[in-house]
Enzyme design. Structure first.
Site, PDB file in Angstrom:
ATOM      1  N   HIS A  55       0.730  -1.191  -0.216  1.00 53.98           N
ATOM      2  CA  HIS A  55      -0.027   0.005   0.070  1.00 53.98           C
ATOM      3  C   HIS A  55       0.737   1.236   0.006  1.00 53.98           C
ATOM      4  O   HIS A  55       2.029   1.278   0.688  1.00 53.98           O
ATOM      5  CB  HIS A  55      -0.934   0.027   1.330  1.00 53.98           C
ATOM      6  CG  HIS A  55      -1.835  -0.998   1.544  1.00 53.98           C
ATOM      7  ND1 HIS A  55      -1.414  -2.156   2.098  1.00 53.98           N
ATOM      8  CD2 HIS A  55      -3.086  -1.205   1.325  1.00 53.98           C
ATOM      9  CE1 HIS A  55      -2.555  -3.096   2.125  1.00 53.98           C
ATOM     10  NE2 HIS A  55      -3.374  -2.522   1.837  1.00 53.98           N
ATOM     11  N   ASP A  58       2.281   1.849   3.522  1.00 58.07           N
ATOM     12  CA  ASP A  58       3.492   0.788   3.948  1.00 58.07           C
ATOM     13  C   ASP A  58       4.741   1.321   3.635  1.00 58.07           C
ATOM     14  O   ASP A  58       5.540   1.020   4.557  1.00 58.07           O
ATOM     15  CB  ASP A  58       3.147  -0.445   3.208  1.00 58.07           C
ATOM     16  CG  ASP A  58       1.871  -1.254   3.332  1.00 58.07           C
ATOM     17  OD1 ASP A  58       1.173  -0.555   4.236  1.00 58.07           O
ATOM     18  OD2 ASP A  58       1.430  -2.030   2.475  1.00 58.07           O
ATOM     19  N   MET A  89       2.563  -5.705  -7.694  1.00 57.62           N
ATOM     20  CA  MET A  89       1.167  -5.140  -7.279  1.00 57.62           C
ATOM     21  C   MET A  89       1.338  -4.308  -6.457  1.00 57.62           C
ATOM     22  O   MET A  89       2.228  -4.218  -5.400  1.00 57.62           O
ATOM     23  CB  MET A  89       0.360  -6.299  -6.849  1.00 57.62           C
ATOM     24  CG  MET A  89      -1.052  -5.978  -6.248  1.00 57.62           C
ATOM     25  SD  MET A  89      -0.992  -5.482  -4.531  1.00 57.62           S
ATOM     26  CE  MET A  89      -1.389  -6.732  -3.786  1.00 57.62           C
ATOM     27  N   GLU A 182     -10.974  -6.776  -4.893  1.00 62.39           N
ATOM     28  CA  GLU A 182     -10.705  -7.672  -3.946  1.00 62.39           C
ATOM     29  C   GLU A 182     -11.917  -7.675  -2.888  1.00 62.39           C
ATOM     30  O   GLU A 182     -12.197  -6.841  -2.019  1.00 62.39           O
ATOM     31  CB  GLU A 182      -9.663  -7.456  -3.104  1.00 62.39           C
ATOM     32  CG  GLU A 182      -9.305  -8.404  -1.888  1.00 62.39           C
ATOM     33  CD  GLU A 182      -8.180  -8.424  -1.071  1.00 62.39           C
ATOM     34  OE1 GLU A 182      -7.272  -7.750  -1.450  1.00 62.39           O
ATOM     35  OE2 GLU A 182      -8.180  -9.003   0.153  1.00 62.39           O
ATOM     36  N   LYS A 184     -14.608  -8.724   0.253  1.00 58.81           N
ATOM     37  CA  LYS A 184     -14.654  -9.323   1.423  1.00 58.81           C
ATOM     38  C   LYS A 184     -16.252  -9.015   1.817  1.00 58.81           C
ATOM     39  O   LYS A 184     -16.701  -7.940   1.554  1.00 58.81           O
ATOM     40  CB  LYS A 184     -13.781  -8.633   2.140  1.00 58.81           C
ATOM     41  CG  LYS A 184     -13.651  -9.088   3.527  1.00 58.81           C
ATOM     42  CD  LYS A 184     -12.427  -8.210   4.393  1.00 58.81           C
ATOM     43  CE  LYS A 184     -12.314  -8.982   5.735  1.00 58.81           C
ATOM     44  NZ  LYS A 184     -11.204  -8.315   6.513  1.00 58.81           N
ATOM     45  N   GLU A 218      -9.774 -13.494  -2.059  1.00 57.29           N
ATOM     46  CA  GLU A 218      -8.722 -13.938  -1.059  1.00 57.29           C
ATOM     47  C   GLU A 218      -9.304 -15.150  -0.376  1.00 57.29           C
ATOM     48  O   GLU A 218     -10.731 -15.328  -0.172  1.00 57.29           O
ATOM     49  CB  GLU A 218      -8.721 -12.930  -0.176  1.00 57.29           C
ATOM     50  CG  GLU A 218      -7.862 -13.125   1.301  1.00 57.29           C
ATOM     51  CD  GLU A 218      -7.726 -12.179   2.178  1.00 57.29           C
ATOM     52  OE1 GLU A 218      -7.202 -11.147   1.752  1.00 57.29           O
ATOM     53  OE2 GLU A 218      -7.757 -12.556   3.450  1.00 57.29           O
ATOM     54  N   HIS A 221     -11.624 -14.534   2.577  1.00 55.14           N
ATOM     55  CA  HIS A 221     -12.895 -13.549   2.462  1.00 55.14           C
ATOM     56  C   HIS A 221     -13.988 -14.446   2.034  1.00 55.14           C
ATOM     57  O   HIS A 221     -15.051 -14.447   2.601  1.00 55.14           O
ATOM     58  CB  HIS A 221     -12.458 -12.564   1.593  1.00 55.14           C
ATOM     59  CG  HIS A 221     -11.313 -11.669   2.197  1.00 55.14           C
ATOM     60  ND1 HIS A 221     -10.888 -10.494   1.494  1.00 55.14           N
ATOM     61  CD2 HIS A 221     -10.432 -11.517   3.092  1.00 55.14           C
ATOM     62  CE1 HIS A 221     -10.028 -10.117   2.145  1.00 55.14           C
ATOM     63  NE2 HIS A 221      -9.758 -10.420   3.132  1.00 55.14           N
ATOM     64  N   ASP A 246      -4.965 -13.714  -3.386  1.00 58.77           N
ATOM     65  CA  ASP A 246      -4.578 -13.599  -2.165  1.00 58.77           C
ATOM     66  C   ASP A 246      -4.646 -15.045  -1.473  1.00 58.77           C
ATOM     67  O   ASP A 246      -5.843 -15.371  -1.085  1.00 58.77           O
ATOM     68  CB  ASP A 246      -5.325 -12.509  -1.322  1.00 58.77           C
ATOM     69  CG  ASP A 246      -4.584 -11.210  -1.496  1.00 58.77           C
ATOM     70  OD1 ASP A 246      -3.816 -10.884  -2.382  1.00 58.77           O
ATOM     71  OD2 ASP A 246      -5.454 -10.238  -0.990  1.00 58.77           O
ATOM     72  N   ASP A 256     -11.286 -12.231  10.513  1.00 58.82           N
ATOM     73  CA  ASP A 256     -10.558 -12.227   9.307  1.00 58.82           C
ATOM     74  C   ASP A 256      -9.249 -12.810   9.921  1.00 58.82           C
ATOM     75  O   ASP A 256      -8.518 -11.943  10.384  1.00 58.82           O
ATOM     76  CB  ASP A 256     -10.450 -10.976   8.498  1.00 58.82           C
ATOM     77  CG  ASP A 256      -9.628 -11.094   7.228  1.00 58.82           C
ATOM     78  OD1 ASP A 256      -9.394 -12.318   6.799  1.00 58.82           O
ATOM     79  OD2 ASP A 256      -9.225 -10.065   6.930  1.00 58.82           O
ATOM     80  N   ASP A 258      -6.479 -14.424   8.369  1.00 58.67           N
ATOM     81  CA  ASP A 258      -5.192 -14.376   7.539  1.00 58.67           C
ATOM     82  C   ASP A 258      -4.085 -15.442   7.948  1.00 58.67           C
ATOM     83  O   ASP A 258      -2.979 -14.976   8.335  1.00 58.67           O
ATOM     84  CB  ASP A 258      -4.875 -12.966   7.544  1.00 58.67           C
ATOM     85  CG  ASP A 258      -5.644 -11.921   7.028  1.00 58.67           C
ATOM     86  OD1 ASP A 258      -6.485 -12.108   6.001  1.00 58.67           O
ATOM     87  OD2 ASP A 258      -5.749 -10.630   7.247  1.00 58.67           O
ATOM     88  N   ASP A 288      -1.428 -13.050   1.471  1.00 60.00           N
ATOM     89  CA  ASP A 288      -2.082 -12.150   2.224  1.00 60.00           C
ATOM     90  C   ASP A 288      -2.360 -12.527   3.467  1.00 60.00           C
ATOM     91  O   ASP A 288      -3.569 -13.000   3.976  1.00 60.00           O
ATOM     92  CB  ASP A 288      -3.036 -11.369   1.626  1.00 60.00           C
ATOM     93  CG  ASP A 288      -3.584 -10.223   2.231  1.00 60.00           C
ATOM     94  OD1 ASP A 288      -2.841  -9.662   3.038  1.00 60.00           O
ATOM     95  OD2 ASP A 288      -4.569  -9.557   2.044  1.00 60.00           O
TER      96      ASP A 288
HETATM   97  C1  GLT Z   1      -5.659  -5.649   4.392  1.00 59.89           C
HETATM   98  C2  GLT Z   1      -6.622  -6.649   3.985  1.00 59.89           C
HETATM   99  C3  GLT Z   1      -6.309  -7.451   2.897  1.00 59.89           C
HETATM  100  C4  GLT Z   1      -6.207  -6.751   1.701  1.00 59.89           C
HETATM  101  C5  GLT Z   1      -4.938  -5.679   1.689  1.00 59.89           C
HETATM  102  C6  GLT Z   1      -5.122  -4.700   0.362  1.00 59.89           C
HETATM  103  S1  GLT Z   1      -4.977  -4.788   3.051  1.00 59.89           S
HETATM  104  O1  GLT Z   1      -4.752  -6.383   4.936  1.00 59.89           O
HETATM  105  O2  GLT Z   1      -7.238  -7.223   5.094  1.00 59.89           O
HETATM  106  O3  GLT Z   1      -7.303  -8.399   2.647  1.00 59.89           O
HETATM  107  O4  GLT Z   1      -5.671  -7.755   0.705  1.00 59.89           O
HETATM  108  O5  GLT Z   1      -5.827  -3.643   0.750  1.00 59.89           O
HETATM  109 MN    MN Z   2      -6.144  -9.443   0.933  1.00 59.57          MN
HETATM  110 MN    MN Z   3      -8.041 -11.227   4.760  1.00 57.74          MN
END
Ligand code: GLT
Ligand code: MN
Ligand code: MN
Length: 388
Positions: A55, A58, A89, A182, A184, A218, A221, A246, A256, A258, A288
């Site tokens: 980003h 970042d 990206m 993306e 979610k 993702e 998500h 992702d 979430d 991750d 991600d």
């Molecule tokens: C954030 C989010 C991710 C996205 C990122 C891109 S930022 O961490 O949880 O799923 O991919 O903006």
């Molecule tokens: Mn993501």
């Molecule tokens: Mn996520």
């Protein structure tokens, strides 16, 4: 046995925000120190990654001066070239600053919408300077808790106008970005607009330049939405819209998480890797995800190595699946072919339709045939569990 050590040819990428995650959550402070971008680049390169994504904020703090920005970008570029990493990206942080608390492109405040566009154009300039060709748009704050504001239809229109504007900016600058939406379903908003892969695909068709837009699905998500990630990815591939991906993992029905790729649902991860490898997806495989909050720095690199290693182990399992005679026989038996009927159903002609309507089916036989899926699934499990 292969040693499952990644190389840049595997095209694994991480976000600065992933391996740089400090472990902060809504209930607790950071458990790890902030690490500078050049240090993260050096460590990722040593692990065999291909690239690093970011980003705008970042790398460049939101209130940096132009001179500070340029110095940070130069230092980062130096690290990239020293360690041989690329930036495939880039994306914009449209969710951390309080200005975006009720949305960015879909804020009810026209000034916030304009600021979101301005910030994204600057971030696109930064991404282009770093060589990125994919631009991700995650609308984390694009949603609502309260629908009394009455903006549901307006928000979709504002979102569309913004995406059209940004695509036109990219083209006018000669950046040639491919934009990856993306989806979610929720978090941080109660309901996020365009919550699933299917919703985003439908929306893309309404844009001025739909060919410039695709998906960045993702794992976590779609799982949060109670959906199958391999199914969602298959639909994106079928539509020619898998622009980026992702990879991570997630327990259904949770926040979430991750998680490290494959940590929770290795069978789903296997079918995803199978789909990516067999469909010829050639884009970066972006993790991600982040190390658990419990971990120190050693845990961060164990996490990153684990994501890539699990992908490579599953890729090896995909090859074994393809070479396993018993599995292949079960698959062949599962798919029943019928040349005569397939000739009638392939193309509509009045003659084909007439012949099909007159065909006598043995319905009882169709209903009693066992497809062998239990045995096939058990063979797959045994392959994954390492006993075949
Ligand atoms: C954030 C989010 C991710 C996205 C990122 C891109 S930022 O961490 O949880 O799923 O991919 O903006
Ligand atoms: Mn993501
Ligand atoms: Mn996520």
């Amino acid at each position: 046995m292969a040693d499952f050590t990644p190389t840049p040819a595997d095209r694994f990428t991480f976000g600065l925000w992933t391996v740089g995650n400090t472990g902060r959550d809504p209930f607790g402070e950071a458990t790890r120190p902030v690490r500078k971008a050049p240090y993260l680049v050096e460590k990722l390169a040593a692990l065999g990654a291909y690239g690093v994504n970011l980003h705008d904020n970042d790398l460049v703090p939101i209130d940096a001066t132009a001179a500070q920005r340029d110095a940070l970008v130069r230092e980062f570029q130096q690290a990239l070239s020293d360690h041989g990493l690329v930036v495939p990206m880039a994306t914009t942080n449209l969710f951390s600053d309080p200005a975006f608390k009720d949305g960015a492109f879909t804020s009810a405040d026209a000034r916030v919408r304009a600021y979101a566009l301005q910030k994204t154009m600057h971030a696109m300039d930064l991404g282009a300077e770093l060589g990125a060709d994919t631009y991700v748009l995650w609308g984390g704050r694009e949603g609502t808790e309260v629908d009394a504001g009455g903006k549901l239809l307006d928000a979709l229109g504002w979102f569309r106008d913004s995406l059209n504007y940004l695509a036109a900016y990219s083209e006018s600058q000669g950046y040639g970005y491919r934009f990856a939406l993306e989806p979610k379903p929720n978090e941080p908003r109660a309901d996020i607009f365009l919550p699933t892969v299917g919703s985003a695909l439908g929306f893309i068709a309404t844009l001025d330049r739909p060919e410039l837009f695709g998906l960045n699905p993702e794992f976590a998500h779609e799982t949060m939405a109670g959906l199958s990630f391999p199914h969602a990815v298959a639909q994106a591939i079928d539509a020619g819209k898998l622009f980026h991906i992702d990879l991570n993992d997630q327990k259904m029905g949770r926040f979430d998480q991750d998680l490290r790729f494959g940590a929770e649902n290795p069978k789903g991860a296997f079918f995803l890797v199978k789909l990516l490898e067999e469909s010829g997806y050639a884009g970066p495989k972006h993790f991600d995800a982040h190390a658990l909050r419990t971990e120190d720095e050693a845990g961060v690199w164990a996490f990153a190595r684990g994501c890539m290693r699990t992908y490579l182990i599953l890729r090896d399992k995909v090859q074994r699946f393809g070479q396993d005679a018993e599995i292949q026989a079960a698959l062949a038996a599962y798919r029943v072919q019928d040349a005569e009927l397939e000739a009638l159903t392939g193309t509509f002609t009045p003659a084909n339709a007439g012949a099909l309507k007159a065909h006598a089916f043995d319905r009882a036989a169709l209903g009693t045939r066992g497809p062998g899926l239990e045995a096939l699934d058990q063979l797959t499990m045994e392959l994954l569990l390492g006993v075949r």
